[in-house]
Design a protein around this motif. Structure first.
Motif, PDB file in Angstrom:
ATOM      1  N   GLU A 139       0.813  -1.214   0.000  1.00 43.22           N
ATOM      2  CA  GLU A 139       0.000   0.000   0.000  1.00 43.22           C
ATOM      3  C   GLU A 139       0.846   1.263   0.000  1.00 43.22           C
ATOM      4  OE1 GLU A 139      -0.467  -2.414   2.583  1.00 43.22           O
ATOM      5  OE2 GLU A 139      -1.843  -3.434   1.229  1.00 43.22           O
ATOM      6  N   GLY A 140       2.164   1.127  -0.045  1.00 49.09           N
ATOM      7  CA  GLY A 140       3.042   2.279   0.087  1.00 49.09           C
ATOM      8  C   GLY A 140       3.298   2.546   1.569  1.00 49.09           C
ATOM      9  N   VAL A 141       4.024   3.607   1.870  1.00 48.00           N
ATOM     10  CA  VAL A 141       4.393   3.916   3.246  1.00 48.00           C
ATOM     11  C   VAL A 141       4.084   5.381   3.513  1.00 48.00           C
ATOM     12  CG1 VAL A 141       6.255   3.920   4.943  1.00 48.00           C
ATOM     13  CG2 VAL A 141       6.260   2.223   3.126  1.00 48.00           C
ATOM     14  N   GLU A 142       3.303   5.633   4.541  1.00 52.80           N
ATOM     15  CA  GLU A 142       2.952   7.007   4.889  1.00 52.80           C
ATOM     16  C   GLU A 142       4.017   7.622   5.787  1.00 52.80           C
ATOM     17  OE1 GLU A 142      -0.997   7.348   6.410  1.00 52.80           O
ATOM     18  OE2 GLU A 142      -1.874   6.342   4.684  1.00 52.80           O
ATOM     19  N   LEU A 143       4.078   8.927   5.766  1.00 54.14           N
ATOM     20  CA  LEU A 143       5.069   9.681   6.521  1.00 54.14           C
ATOM     21  C   LEU A 143       4.987   9.391   8.021  1.00 54.14           C
ATOM     22  CD1 LEU A 143       7.314  11.763   6.346  1.00 54.14           C
ATOM     23  CD2 LEU A 143       5.590  13.550   6.501  1.00 54.14           C
ATOM     24  N   ASP A 144       3.777   9.309   8.561  1.00 50.45           N
ATOM     25  CA  ASP A 144       3.613   9.033   9.996  1.00 50.45           C
ATOM     26  C   ASP A 144       4.212   7.687  10.377  1.00 50.45           C
ATOM     27  OD1 ASP A 144       2.355  11.443  10.365  1.00 50.45           O
ATOM     28  OD2 ASP A 144       0.322  10.611  10.340  1.00 50.45           O
ATOM     29  N   LEU A 145       4.058   6.696   9.503  1.00 51.86           N
ATOM     30  CA  LEU A 145       4.610   5.373   9.773  1.00 51.86           C
ATOM     31  C   LEU A 145       6.142   5.413   9.730  1.00 51.86           C
ATOM     32  CD1 LEU A 145       4.140   2.431  10.425  1.00 51.86           C
ATOM     33  CD2 LEU A 145       3.797   1.995   7.988  1.00 51.86           C
TER      34      LEU A 145
END
Length: 177
Positions: A46-52
């Motif tokens: 799903e990709g990687v979000e900045l918060d993660l």
């Protein structure tokens, strides 16, 4: 970076990254003046979000503080997702980029820009855009025939997902009227 340090870092970080349902794509250690630089690249379906990335950075930092794997010197830790220009090297990279345009350099030296339609264990089904008004053509390329591959950025292409969202917004506007 020594193989021993690389192996120790991977052994230390992989369980933490996997617990977050992420793939540890790359670990890179380099020098930036007197400081060391540790770059950890992670990705997922799903990709990687900045918060993660920020959360993972804090957890990796704490884990490294408890370990001697980075030595005694100062270092900068950077946790990020792969850039859009990252090479496609693993089967999962091609799967994640199904539907996208890719530039492939084949083992015979030919270059090809085509849309990835499907991926299986042996290779790729591609759609090669037509030139000068001609229709696109289908092409099959085996993984063994690919020397290098990279996603081509498209700024004007609308994904099916985007079109669906736009249609939903239009439907909502019609319902309000």
């Amino acid at each position: 970076m020594s193989t021993t340090q690389s192996e120790r870092l991977r052994g230390l970080l992989e369980p933490l990254v996997a617990a977050k349902d992420l793939d540890l794509e790359e670990i890179e250690v380099s020098r930036a003046g007197r400081r060391g630089m540790l770059r950890v690249i992670v990705d997922s379906e799903e990709g990687v979000e900045l918060d993660l990335c920020a959360e993972l950075s804090r957890e990796i930092s704490a884990l490294l503080d408890e370990s001697d794997v980075m030595g005694e010197g100062e270092y900068v830790l950077e946790v990020s997702s792969p850039g859009a220009d990252r090479p496609l090297t693993e089967h999962r990279h091609y799967v994640r980029n199904t539907g996208r345009l890719a530039k492939l350099t084949l083992t015979d030296g030919d270059e090809l820009v085509a849309r990835v339609l499907a991926v299986d264990d042996e290779g790729l089904d591609l759609e090669v855009p037509g030139v000068k008004g001609r229709k696109p053509t289908a092409r099959r390329v085996a993984f063994a025939d690919i020397a290098k591959a990279r996603v081509e950025l498209e700024f004007s292409r609308k994904d099916k997902h985007d079109e669906h969202d736009e249609n939903d917004e239009n439907d909502e506007k019609e319902e309000e009227a």
